[in-house]
Design an enzyme around this catalytic site. Structure first.
Site, PDB file in Angstrom:
ATOM      1  N   ASN A  17     -14.520   3.604   9.727  1.00  0.00           N
ATOM      2  CA  ASN A  17     -15.220   3.605  10.840  1.00  0.00           C
ATOM      3  C   ASN A  17     -15.925   2.345  11.343  1.00  0.00           C
ATOM      4  O   ASN A  17     -16.905   2.239  12.305  1.00  0.00           O
ATOM      5  CB  ASN A  17     -16.475   4.404  10.302  1.00  0.00           C
ATOM      6  CG  ASN A  17     -16.335   6.017  10.330  1.00  0.00           C
ATOM      7  OD1 ASN A  17     -16.126   6.548  11.498  1.00  0.00           O
ATOM      8  ND2 ASN A  17     -16.516   6.832   9.171  1.00  0.00           N
ATOM      9  N   ASP A  29     -16.905  -1.082  13.400  1.00  0.00           N
ATOM     10  CA  ASP A  29     -17.000  -1.386  14.839  1.00  0.00           C
ATOM     11  C   ASP A  29     -16.232  -2.734  14.806  1.00  0.00           C
ATOM     12  O   ASP A  29     -16.153  -3.587  13.985  1.00  0.00           O
ATOM     13  CB  ASP A  29     -17.958  -1.825  15.638  1.00  0.00           C
ATOM     14  CG  ASP A  29     -18.758  -0.261  15.726  1.00  0.00           C
ATOM     15  OD1 ASP A  29     -18.083   0.610  15.723  1.00  0.00           O
ATOM     16  OD2 ASP A  29     -19.807  -0.353  15.950  1.00  0.00           O
ATOM     17  N   ASP A  87      -7.234   6.036  -3.730  1.00  0.00           N
ATOM     18  CA  ASP A  87      -6.534   4.670  -3.173  1.00  0.00           C
ATOM     19  C   ASP A  87      -6.001   3.781  -4.245  1.00  0.00           C
ATOM     20  O   ASP A  87      -6.910   3.147  -5.016  1.00  0.00           O
ATOM     21  CB  ASP A  87      -7.239   3.892  -2.489  1.00  0.00           C
ATOM     22  CG  ASP A  87      -6.499   2.833  -1.524  1.00  0.00           C
ATOM     23  OD1 ASP A  87      -5.467   2.660  -1.845  1.00  0.00           O
ATOM     24  OD2 ASP A  87      -7.226   2.242  -0.740  1.00  0.00           O
ATOM     25  N   HIS A  92      -3.213   1.448   6.698  1.00  0.00           N
ATOM     26  CA  HIS A  92      -3.432   1.409   5.237  1.00  0.00           C
ATOM     27  C   HIS A  92      -3.130   2.751   4.851  1.00  0.00           C
ATOM     28  O   HIS A  92      -3.236   3.741   5.592  1.00  0.00           O
ATOM     29  CB  HIS A  92      -4.767   0.914   4.986  1.00  0.00           C
ATOM     30  CG  HIS A  92      -5.018   0.947   3.565  1.00  0.00           C
ATOM     31  ND1 HIS A  92      -3.917   0.510   2.738  1.00  0.00           N
ATOM     32  CD2 HIS A  92      -6.082   1.241   2.779  1.00  0.00           C
ATOM     33  CE1 HIS A  92      -4.485   0.399   1.478  1.00  0.00           C
ATOM     34  NE2 HIS A  92      -5.477   1.129   1.443  1.00  0.00           N
ATOM     35  N   CYS A 108       0.750  -1.299   0.139  1.00  0.00           N
ATOM     36  CA  CYS A 108       0.085   0.020  -0.094  1.00  0.00           C
ATOM     37  C   CYS A 108       0.888   1.114  -0.063  1.00  0.00           C
ATOM     38  O   CYS A 108       0.647   2.152  -0.801  1.00  0.00           O
ATOM     39  CB  CYS A 108      -1.103  -0.113   0.985  1.00  0.00           C
ATOM     40  SG  CYS A 108      -0.400  -0.192   2.796  1.00  0.00           S
TER      41      CYS A 108
END
Ligand SMILES: *[C@@H]1O[C@H](CO)[C@@H](O)[C@H](O)[C@H]1NC(C)=O
Ligand SMILES: *[C@@H]1O[C@H](CO)[C@@H](O)[C@H](O)[C@H]1NC(C)=O
Ligand SMILES: *[C@@H]1O[C@H](CO)[C@@H](O)[C@H](O)[C@H]1NC(C)=O
Ligand SMILES: *[C@@H]1O[C@H](CO)[C@@H](O)[C@H](O)[C@H]1NC(C)=O
Ligand SMILES: *[C@@H]1O[C@H](CO)[C@@H](O)[C@H](O)[C@H]1NC(C)=O
Ligand SMILES: *[C@@H]1O[C@H](CO)[C@@H](O)[C@H](O)[C@H]1NC(C)=O
Length: 676
Positions: free
Chosen positions: A386, A388, A346, A323, A265
């Site tokens: 974001n 969980d 990306d 990342h 990456c």
């Protein structure tokens, strides 16, 4: 009949100085930015200019005597006061939305015999972040210096609590790089399919950035880099061995556009940053720590542990410790004006977008406001920052014996290099509405002043457990872990304690356990106990370097079988490499100076290795030196001669790859080069 456009060295330098393209001193062609005038001089009267790219698209402009140069169209102007019999001085200006790329100057001369045309040279047109009408306009000079002109930077890796700053040469001005970036647009599938349409669309940074994002990886096209996450890089270069974008882009061109092996990456992102800066689009490299790859798009990542704290490889979703992607600055004329500004792009091939491996531009403001209805790829990036985490403890019969939820871990730190300084800038707040962290209130009640970080803490009805490290782990020193256990109930307890450490790569599940401790403790009613454990250098030394450690503790209440877990992932910093420069305050371009790189062996065993020294604008090509075996604590120094080729703040970087291991130790120094 002959025509000639003359652009002496001086005129070229003057134009490039004014267009802030003077870094491209190696280019044969004039390099200018759109939306601003440049000067050429020519023999004979010149009636039309034709700007064409491979003869397929052209702009014809009559040469006028009007000094206005509207930024909406091509214009050529003769200053009558400079007119003489032999030579004309002509000012040419381009619209602020002109397509970027290579142009040909064509001169048309009309005589009694008819019309004659001459091809009289090329020039290269780039985006112009200094021009307020350009879609890539960015208001402050320090932003433009950092995000457009700077040819070096830092990429952040490791973990939020132990950031690793990896030096990177963006190499914008090194030989062959400008040409490689223009080639990249030319070999793109969009260009191959329909040149005319591609040229037209190149006026738009939204289009350009999406094309570049797809062309950096080699999926679906003859892009620049092949990704490889197997850990076996024998057929190419290990991603962690690259020191800059220059080698990669030159290799790609030299091989006839076959993909360079290998990227991960940060390599994809750093090369994209180079290409965007060269094209004149403000760009920076971003690191998202604990980045979620949510394959089933439910915004939940599950992770599984055994009863004894070993992390299991069960989930299809994954969390990368970090990342890396890029942000580019542009107006979004295709969206509402609120979405202007930084856009996520990306280039790492992860998921297809519109059928090809690319991602973005996704407006950062759209991610923050969960505008998953907007283009491009906002849901994917939104999840990456974001989601969980659900942590599940499984018994040996695969029954769930413990569960906890963490809403803070994913995207816990999003950062980039600060403007003008070699340090980190926290931009988490640009991506997320920051919630009040529960950990903060727990930290206040903590009785340990030594404690640096509080890792995930979980609580059951009966006990709370915290796992902390006493200090940042450094190679050569023991890792000191503290397990704090609080009995919340007015009854005594017997607890089984399992500690487990596994090595892992940043984007993989952990490998086998390399260290563990098991025991039983007794807690009196309401008692708080702290267990201190040391992992010694000889026990962890094989995971120093780019690898990380997953450490977990599982407690089992022997009366109720209730289990609680605390865990964290951390990296071990390596030190020992330093760079010094003679007469640091009087460095000027084109004058040699000496730098020395010193290595002190921090390990408990002898090491040898290969030292690489690189620095865009400081040394032509990177230099390599064999370092003979050094005993523990031993010291070796290598001198290097530098010859800065241009003024500005440049970065000298050194990396030492140790033999017979995967460990690379890195260091850098910023060097301020004055113009003479
Ligand atoms: C590309 O150009 C075509 C017309 O030639 C236009 O319809 C399309 O919207 C453009 N795409 C972008 C991303 O600018
Ligand atoms: C990664 O590299 C190894 C050896 O260099 C090779 O065998 C493997 O096929 C590569 N994987 C990919 C996806 O190219
Ligand atoms: C993981 O993916 C495979 C194949 O797509 C599927 O069969 C399996 O059920 C998935 N596992 C989990 C835990 O979701
Ligand atoms: C980063 O910034 C966010 C929001 O401003 C803040 O909550 C967080 O604590 C910061 N993290 C670090 C490591 O400084
Ligand atoms: C984890 O499992 C996947 C398949 O489910 C496999 O491809 C991968 O290599 C495994 N990773 C480790 C570290 O065992
Ligand atoms: C280097 O890393 C690879 C992949 O993680 C591993 O297979 C190999 O054993 C490592 N080599 C050494 C010397 O540690």
């Amino acid at each position: 009949m002959e025509g000639e456009i003359r652009l002496g060295k001086k005129a070229l330098a003057e134009n490039q100085q004014r267009h802030r393209t003077n870094g491209f001193r190696n280019s044969k062609e004039l390099v200018v930015r759109r939306g601003a005038p440049f000067n050429i001089s020519c023999f004979y009267l010149l009636l039309f200019f034709t700007f064409s790219s491979s003869g397929r698209l052209y702009a014809v402009m009559p040469v006028t005597f009007s000094e206005k140069h509207p930024s909406t169209r091509w214009n050529a102007y003769i200053n009558p006061s400079t007119m003489n019999l032999q030579e004309l001085s002509v000012t040419v200006s381009s619209p602020a939305s002109a397509p970027v790329g290579c142009y040909k100057f064509q001169l048309y001369v009309f005589t009694q015999d008819g019309q004659k045309s001459f091809v009289v040279g090329d020039f290269i047109l780039l985006c112009n972040p200094w021009c307020s009408e350009d879609a890539v306009y960015i208001p402050f000079e320090d932003q433009r210096e950092e995000y457009v002109l700077s040819d070096s930077g830092l990429l952040f890796m490791g973990t939020p609590n132990n950031l690793v700053s990896r030096p990177w040469s963006f190499d914008l001005y090194e030989p062959g790089i400008l040409e490689a970036c223009l080639d990249l647009l030319k070999v793109s599938p969009q260009h191959q399919k329909n040149r005319k349409k591609d040229y037209m669309n190149r006026s738009n940074p939204v289009y350009i950035s999406r094309v570049v994002s797809a062309m950096i990886n080699s999926e679906d096209d003859c892009g620049v880099l092949k990704g490889n996450w197997t850990g076996d890089f024998k057929q190419g270069v290990s991603p962690s061995k690259w020191t800059g974008s220059g080698d990669i882009l030159r290799l790609w061109v030299k091989s006839g556009y076959s993909p360079v092996k290998y990227g991960q990456c940060w390599v994809f992102a750093a090369v994209m940053c180079t290409v965007m800066r060269v094209l004149g689009i403000p760009s920076r490299v971003i690191t998202n720590f604990n980045s979620a790859h949510d394959t089933n798009a439910n915004l939940v990542i599950e992770e599984y542990y055994s009863e004894t704290g070993q992390k299991l490889n069960r989930s299809n979703d994954s969390i990368w410790n970090f990342h890396v992607w890029v942000e580019c600055w542009m107006r979004r004329s295709d969206l509402e004006p609120k979405m202007d500004g930084w856009q996520v792009l990306d280039p790492t091939p992860q998921e297809r977008s519109g059928g090809v491996f690319c991602c973005g531009p996704a407006p950062v403001k759209g991610i923050r406001n969960q505008r998953t209805d907007l283009i491009y790829d906002i849901p994917f990036v939104y999840a990456a920052v974001n989601a969980d985490v659900h942590t599940i403890i499984l018994s040996s019969h695969d029954q769930v014996v413990g569960f906890s939820k963490d809403t803070e871990r994913i995207g816990s730190l999003i950062c980039t290099k600060a403007i003008g300084y070699p340090r980190v800038q926290n931009i988490t707040g640009d991506y997320k509405w920051i919630k009040k962290l529960k950990v903060n209130s727990l930290r206040k009640t903590s009785q340990f002043t030594l404690v640096f970080f509080i890792f995930l803490a979980t609580a059951s009805k009966g006990v709370i457990v915290f796992l902390t490290l006493a200090k940042h782990p450094v190679a050569g020193e023991p890792i000191v872990c503290l397990v704090k256990i609080m009995n919340k109930q007015k009854i005594p307890k017997m607890m089984k304690v399992h500690l487990n450490a596994q090595a892992k790569e940043y984007n993989h599940s952990p490998s086998e356990t390399f260290w563990e401790k098991h025991g039983v403790i007794q807690l009196a009613p309401m008692e708080v106990k702290v267990i201190e454990e040391h992992i010694l250098p000889t026990q962890y030394e094989h995971v120093v370097g780019d690898d990380l450690i997953n450490l977990a503790v599982v407690l089992e209440d022997m009366a109720t079988s209730e289990r609680v877990l605390a865990s964290e992932e951390f990296n071990i910093a390596t030190s020992g490499l330093t760079i010094q420069v003679t007469e640091e305050n009087s460095i000027v371009s084109n004058k040699e100076l000496t730098a020395s790189v010193t290595f002190t062996n921090p390990f408990s065993h002898p090491v040898s290795g290969l030292l690489t020294v690189a620095g865009a604008g400081l040394i032509g090509d990177k230099e390599q030196f064999r370092m003979p075996s050094l005993r523990p604590g031993g010291k070796a120094t290598q001198s290097i001669t530098l010859k800065p080729s241009m003024a500005g703040v440049k970065m000298l970087q050194a990396s030492l790859s140790l033999s017979d291991t995967n460990i690379t130790i890195r260091s850098f120094k910023m060097i301020s080069v004055n113009s003479i």
